[in-house]
Design a protein around this motif. Structure first.
Motif, short mmCIF file in Angstrom:
data_model
loop_
_atom_site.label_atom_id
_atom_site.label_comp_id
_atom_site.label_asym_id
_atom_site.label_seq_id
_atom_site.Cartn_x
_atom_site.Cartn_y
_atom_site.Cartn_z
N ALA A 1 0.83 -1.20 0.00
CA ALA A 1 0.00 0.00 0.00
C ALA A 1 0.86 1.26 0.00
O ALA A 1 0.55 2.24 -0.69
N SER B 1 -1.47 -10.17 -3.48
CA SER B 1 -1.23 -8.92 -2.74
C SER B 1 -1.67 -7.69 -3.52
O SER B 1 -1.49 -6.56 -3.03
N ARG C 1 -3.81 -4.91 -1.88
CA ARG C 1 -3.15 -3.95 -1.00
C ARG C 1 -2.62 -2.75 -1.80
O ARG C 1 -2.61 -1.63 -1.30
N TRP D 1 -11.25 -9.49 -0.27
CA TRP D 1 -10.80 -8.09 -0.23
C TRP D 1 -11.97 -7.11 -0.19
O TRP D 1 -11.80 -5.96 0.24
#
Length: 946
Positions: free
Chosen positions: A757, A793, A796, A834
């Motif tokens: 992030a 990932s 993120r 998510w």
């Protein structure tokens, strides 16, 4: 007294209780198998009673809020007519007692210290309260002394300052009070009227030996201590047959019993004994200073302290106690409203016990025909002439020659009797509870009233009581009426408590309020409301039609800031920086929160002063943050309109910012700085100097912290995003004030995050600075989606882009594109887990990013569902067509020259000079002009061809 007189008095007293001593000796031998420690305790109790009775200065033992004590006090005062009354109450509270006549009981005398010196700072603010009810012996003594000419009232207990001094000495680690009693009432709004104050227990009388209390409750067949006291002490002593000598001896006996069986806690014992030394020292000092005769004095204290064995006890006691000087704390005193529930919660009494005591007091007054004392002008009474002091009766005080006879033996053997008055009262209770139950939805009838009456007598008999108590009646009512359900809001137990008098709540009169509270009432007078009335009242303010109500609005907004929630609650209207409401609606409950309003008066003489002090205290607190100090700046402008104070607090914010070593408060700092900048840009001709300094310092400060924040695992993504938002949002102003943009570029170049992030945040920052193009950013995201190892990932990264909308809002189109690609390409195993995180991130971001995303999505996506199948996203459209060929550009040039009027009009709109060359422009020149401005050429060609 001489030595012979003392010896003769001892012999007289010993002879008085000789029969009782013999009975106790036989009882100790029978129960303990022979004279031992039990005999010493029992005979010691008799010695304590004997010693207190032989004291020349009459000792009047009482119990806290006991109607029997109040009745005996009123009777004794009319018989003895003492000239001096010594009362066990903090000596610094004496000036407040005259204000009781302006109040409606119950109220509490309060000592308050906002700032402490010489005591632990974490204890502040300090508060000591002494609640006073009408059914209390101390109130009878106060009313008698204040309304009888020639009578002096002297408070002799330790001061409020010494309460905490001794607490530091005995309990350096902490708490002011004892563990809460399991029978105490639940914490309600009325029970919290005293706050977290330390209570002064005037006449506290309760076993401190847990095994003794448990034994008394079990063998007395009662549920809690309040019921035991009512059954075995209050009712017998409240009878007309209980004369003064009987009352004194019984109370002294109980006090000595509890004292001798108390656990040997050194700290608690030392405090108790020091209080007794303190009081006797003060009384001897007063007797020596005034020359008063001890026979004309009366000492009112708790029965626990009356049976004292300290060397300083008595008029002839030793003067060996030294009173320590007060600490440097500044104490203020006032009256606050109290209630029965607050007294029960503070002193660990059972729910409803104080209300039952009040009803018992009224019954005893009617039965015995004793005329109680009441302050002239007291709320609820008529003003009357002050009574003249009558001559003292013959039985003023016991002397050595004529000691009081033994009343204990007969009292302890006399069984209780159910008389006609109690039976009539029980019938009235039974009828009234049925009537109350009907009003609250119960299907009760006359048969239920009969059942309650008979069951009360039955329960009393099962508990070895001839006389049903209110607690027996309460259990009978629950059994006969409530049955299996509660149809309304109140159960039968609460209905009984209300019927017995309910939770009476006191009120402090206007004349006894501190200056600040009176000023608030005066400034809110234009509202035309009864502000001292309890409950919620609705106030309507038409500021546009009545401009004078704007001052009332200012007061209400300050009260909303200073008082607890619910005291002043806005229903319509708001106050923000630079905006004022023309109409407002408020729910006011100042009467309910009178204690909080009174305690504001301890901090200043006006609410403006108190608010300013609190803002300064918050800003200069040891752990104050930059966001908190900026909040005080905003409040100073919002509620006080003081730019002087705002500048002072803003300078303090600048100092705190320079000391912070993390970006924890960056989100709140960013929000508050934006609001303050928007306000000053519209309301002031120029920005204050502290704002300019704050922007310059903040720009350099956050540039320094940015690389560390990107690498710090404890720094959250919203905090880093807010840091970038401050740098990017304040960049224009900071550069105009002399900051260098190179510092920001270096900070971004030195940032090397590892979290996905934060990596997305860094990319967004690079796009904003021009170090990364959108095509490159789109290519990187496509690579992430194409890498199977990175796909799990990828959400993120998307979270980072969502937070990037705070510092770089122009990326909204790209964020919509990234989220759309994620929904189209991510597998369900990654996408579905998510989605909750996505929703949480959007909600946590507040009103900022979500409307921006919705607006951008509405611009990009089709407006109708039917168009969705044929819709192609803009980021997937074919590249734009190449520029027109030279021949086409030449044709455009010819059109421009052919229609010079149109060309001149367009040039005039664009602000260009209209200078046509005299010679013909070669064909290549027009082509060059069109090649330089292809968009303008195409637009003109389309305009002319149309």
């Amino acid at each position: 007294m001489s030595g012979a007189e003392t010896a003769r008095a001892a012999e007289t007293g010993r002879g008085t209780f000789e029969a009782l001593r013999g009975q106790l000796h036989e009882a100790a031998t029978a129960f303990a198998g022979g004279p031992d420690a039990l005999e010493g305790i029992l005979l010691g109790i008799v010695d304590d009673v004997d010693r207190a009775l032989r004291e020349p200065l009459e000792i009047f033992p009482v119990c806290h809020h006991s109607p029997a004590s109040a009745l005996a006090m009123a009777r004794r005062l009319r018989e003895k007519q003492p000239k001096v009354v010594y009362l066990e109450l903090c000596e610094d509270m004496a000036p407040l007692l005259t204000e009781l006549r302006n109040c409606r009981l119950p109220v509490a005398v309060q000592a308050f210290a906002g700032e402490v010196k010489g005591l632990p700072a974490e204890w502040a603010p300090l508060s000591v309260v002494a609640p006073i009810t009408e059914a209390s012996a101390e109130y009878q003594a106060i009313a008698y002394a204040l309304d009888t000419p020639g009578v002096e009232l002297v408070l002799v207990d330790r001061s409020s300052d010494h309460v905490f001094q001794w607490q530091v000495r005995e309990t350096p680690a902490g708490g002011a009070g004892e563990p809460a009693d399991p029978d105490a009432p639940p914490a309600t709004e009325e029970a919290a009227l005293h706050g977290d104050a330390v209570g002064v227990e005037i006449g506290d009388l309760r076993p401190r030996f847990a095994e003794l209390e448990e034994h008394l409750l079990r063998h007395g067949r009662v549920r809690h201590w309040s019921e035991w006291w009512h059954q075995y002490v209050e009712v017998p002593l409240g009878e007309a047959a209980a004369d003064h000598d009987t009352y004194r001896q019984v109370m002294l006996l109980i006090g000595s019993l509890f004292r001798r069986l108390a656990p040997g806690d050194p700290g608690r014992v030392r405090v108790d004994e020091d209080r007794e030394r303190y009081m006797w020292t003060r009384m001897r000092e007063h007797l020596a200073a005034t020359g008063a005769d001890p026979a004309d004095c009366l000492y009112v204290c708790g029965a626990f302290h009356a049976a004292s064995r300290v060397a300083e006890f008595g008029v002839a006691g030793a003067d060996t106690f030294t009173i320590s000087p007060p600490s440097g704390s500044t104490w203020q005193h006032g009256l606050i409203p109290s209630s029965h529930a607050a007294i029960e919660a503070q002193f660990g009494l059972a729910a409803g016990s104080v209300s039952i005591a009040a009803s018992e007091w009224a019954k005893n007054v009617r039965r015995t025909k004793v005329k109680p004392y009441r302050l002239a002008g007291q709320a609820g009474t008529k003003k009357k002439a002050v009574a003249k002091r009558a001559p003292a009766a013959a039985s003023a005080a016991p002397s050595a020659e004529g000691a009081a006879p033994d009343r204990l033996s007969g009292f302890l053997r006399r069984p209780p009797v159910l008389d006609a008055v109690d039976e009539a009262e029980l019938l009235g209770w039974s009828v009234e509870i049925v009537r109350a139950a009907r009003r609250n939805g119960y299907l009760a009838s006359t048969a239920d009233a009969i059942a309650v009456f008979e069951t009360s007598i039955l329960l009393a008999g099962m508990r070895d009581r001839a006389r049903p108590t209110p607690y027996d009646f309460q259990d009978a009512a629950v059994t006969c009426i409530e049955k299996d359900r509660v149809p309304g809001r109140r159960d039968v137990r609460r209905l009984v408590e209300s019927m017995m008098g309910g939770d009476r709540i006191g009120q402090v009169g206007y004349d006894s309020l501190p200056p600040l509270a009176r000023d608030v009432h005066d400034r809110l007078a234009p509202l035309g409301m009864k502000l001292q009335q309890r409950g919620v009242q609705r106030a309507l303010l038409d500021i546009a039609g009545q401009p004078e109500l704007e001052r009332c609005s200012d007061v209400l907004w300050m009260l909303r800031y200073l008082l607890p929630q619910g005291a002043a609650r806005p229903i319509m209207g708001e106050r923000t920086l630079g905006e004022r409401s023309l109409q407002e609606s408020w729910d006011l409950a100042l009467g309910t929160h009178q204690r909080a309003l009174i305690e504001l008066g301890y901090e200043g003489v006006s609410i403006e002063q108190v608010l300013e002090q609190r803002l300064r205290r918050t800003a200069h607190a040891p752990r104050a943050t930059t966001a908190a100090v900026l909040g005080t700046v905003e409040d100073a402008v919002l509620y006080l309109g003081s730019h002087r104070l705002a500048d002072e607090l803003g300078t303090r914010a600048l100092e705190v910012l320079a000391t912070e070593r993390s970006v924890d408060g960056a989100p709140e700092v960013l929000r508050r700085v934006r609001r303050l900048l928007a306000y000053y840009r519209t309301a002031a001709p120029e920005l204050p100097r502290w704002v300019e300094s704050f922007v310059r310092t903040g720009y350099a400060h956050y540039c320094t912290l940015l690389p560390t924040a990107f690498a710090d695992e404890e720094a959250t993504v919203p905090q880093v995003a807010a840091t970038l938002g401050f740098l990017f949002g304040m960049e224009g102003l900071a550069l105009s004030l002399g900051c260098d943009r190179t510092q920001l570029e270096l900070a971004v170049a030195q940032s090397h995050p590892e979290e996905a992030a934060k990596v997305a945040l860094l990319w967004a920052g690079q796009v904003h600075l021009g170090r990364l193009s959108r095509e490159e950013l789109r290519r990187r995201c496509d690579e992430l989606l194409g890498n199977p190892l990175v796909v799990p990932s990828y959400p993120r990264y998307l979270s980072g882009f969502l937070h990037a909308l705070e510092p770089v809002p122009q990326l909204a189109e790209f964020v919509v594109e990234s989220v759309s690609n994620a929904f189209g390409r991510l597998p369900d195993a990654v996408l579905l887990p998510w989605l909750p995180t996505l929703i949480t991130s959007l909600r946590a971001g507040g009103p900022g990013p979500l409307p921006l995303l919705i607006r951008e999505a509405g611009r990009i996506f089709p407006g109708r569902l039917a168009e969705l199948d044929a819709w192609i996203p803009p980021w997937r459209e074919a590249p734009a067509a190449p520029s027109p060929a030279p021949a086409a550009r030449a044709a455009g040039s010819v059109l421009l020259r052919t229609h010079r009027a149109s060309t001149d009009a367009v040039a005039r709109l664009l602000g260009c000079e209209r200078n046509w060359p005299p010679a013909e422009v070669p064909a290549g020149g027009a082509a060059v002009l069109t090649d330089r401005h292809p968009a303008t050429g195409r637009a003109l060609e389309a305009l002319l061809s149309g």
